[in-house]
Scaffold this active site. Structure first.
Site, short mmCIF file in Angstrom:
data_model
loop_
_atom_site.label_atom_id
_atom_site.label_comp_id
_atom_site.label_asym_id
_atom_site.label_seq_id
_atom_site.Cartn_x
_atom_site.Cartn_y
_atom_site.Cartn_z
N SER A 154 -7.40 -50.07 38.84
CA SER A 154 -6.13 -50.14 39.55
C SER A 154 -6.43 -50.46 41.02
CB SER A 154 -5.38 -48.81 39.44
OG SER A 154 -4.17 -48.84 40.16
N TYR A 188 2.70 -47.18 40.42
CA TYR A 188 3.06 -47.03 39.01
C TYR A 188 1.80 -46.80 38.18
CZ TYR A 188 4.78 -48.26 34.35
OH TYR A 188 5.08 -48.25 33.01
N GLU A 189 0.76 -47.60 38.43
CA GLU A 189 -0.49 -47.43 37.70
C GLU A 189 -1.10 -46.06 37.98
OE1 GLU A 189 -1.78 -52.16 37.75
OE2 GLU A 189 -2.82 -50.72 39.02
N LEU A 190 -1.10 -45.67 39.25
CA LEU A 190 -1.68 -44.39 39.63
C LEU A 190 -0.95 -43.24 38.95
CD1 LEU A 190 -3.69 -42.76 41.29
CD2 LEU A 190 -2.08 -42.85 43.20
#
Length: 275
Positions: A136, A203-205
């Site tokens: 990410s 969002y990924e985190l």
């Protein structure tokens, strides 16, 4: 022509590398241009790059620009096989100048194993996932960190979910990211000022942290041009985690340590290699 597994790779540039991941028996892996793929389908004489593969993954460079196809079959062989396909762009494989390092006293240095040991108490590694690492990052950190790190890890046999490896025109970004996060054993986050300002990065985190708290994944922070105090101001929970800094290690050094940790965390190689 018997049954075969096929991937239409589309137009690819010279120097791109096709990566075929196999599970099951030994198999034939063929890289063919459009004409020779048509010949192959009709059972006619054809020319291809590749051959019998008894280990995975298989990497085949694209010899010249054009439309290409990858095929896996069991002609002349017994058993069964499953296959996955992806392409590493040529530019991702070009070496970049090493990141400038600041001297670090030996007493203050640590390795990625320290990071894993620190995280594993909360999130044991799932050795059955589709990918070893989900990377990410913010777009601004792609050239300096994410792209060369992804290529370096791939060259060391680490299976990586990285957007340039996985995303194609027409893909649902959210679905592909969700699948990558859910299918990765380690979540590597390149934390920087740009990262904290990006909606998709957040969002990924969020997805990675959720899996970490749930005990499904190990979160590996890499700090890029950002201090602990600055991380703490944006995310106190991340500031408390042991992290690697690009100011302390080169990309190759980080990749070496990650590859070692990933290899040690896998199931016995006999359970993953072709028979």
């Amino acid at each position: 022509m018997g049954e075969f597994i096929h991937s239409d790779l589309g137009f690819r540039d010279s120097g791109d590398v096709v990566v075929v991941t196999l599970s099951g028996s030994a198999a034939n892996v063929r890289l063919l241009d459009s004409f020779n793929f048509s010949q192959y389908q009709s059972g006619q004489q054809h020319h291809y790059f590749g051959g019998l593969a008894q280990q995975s993954p298989v990497r085949i460079p694209i010899p010249h620009s054009g439309i290409w196809h990858a095929v896996v079959d069991m002609q002349g062989l017994s058993g069964s096989v499953n296959a996955g396909f992806r392409v590493i762009p040529a530019e991702a494989l070009r070496p970049l100048p090493p990141i400038q390092q600041s001297p670090v006293p030996s007493a203050a240095s640590y390795t990625l194993q320290d990071v894993v040991d620190n995280a594993a108490a909360l999130s044991p590694v799932d050795a059955t996932a589709d990918y070893d690492i989900f990377i990410s990052h913010a777009t601004e950190d792609k050239d300096a960190v994410a792209r060369p790190l992804a290529a370096a890890l791939d060259a060391r046999g680490v299976t990586v979910w990285y957007d340039e490896f996985e995303l194609r025109i027409g893909d649902s970004l959210r679905r592909k990211i969700d699948a990558g996060i859910a299918g990765s054993r380690f979540g590597l986050v390149v934390l920087s000022h740009a990262f904290f300002d990006k909606g998709w990065a957040q969002y990924e985190l969020d997805g990675l942290v959720t899996r970490t708290v749930g005990g499904d994944q190990v979160l590996l922070p890499v700090w890029h041009e950002i201090s602990k105090d600055e991380v703490g101001a944006r995310s106190p929970s991340l500031a408390d985690r042991v992290a690697l800094k690009t100011s302390d290690y080169t990309i190759d050094e980080i990749a070496d340590q990650i590859a070692e940790v990933v290899t040690d965390s896998r199931q016995p190689e006999s359970d993953r290699a072709l028979r």
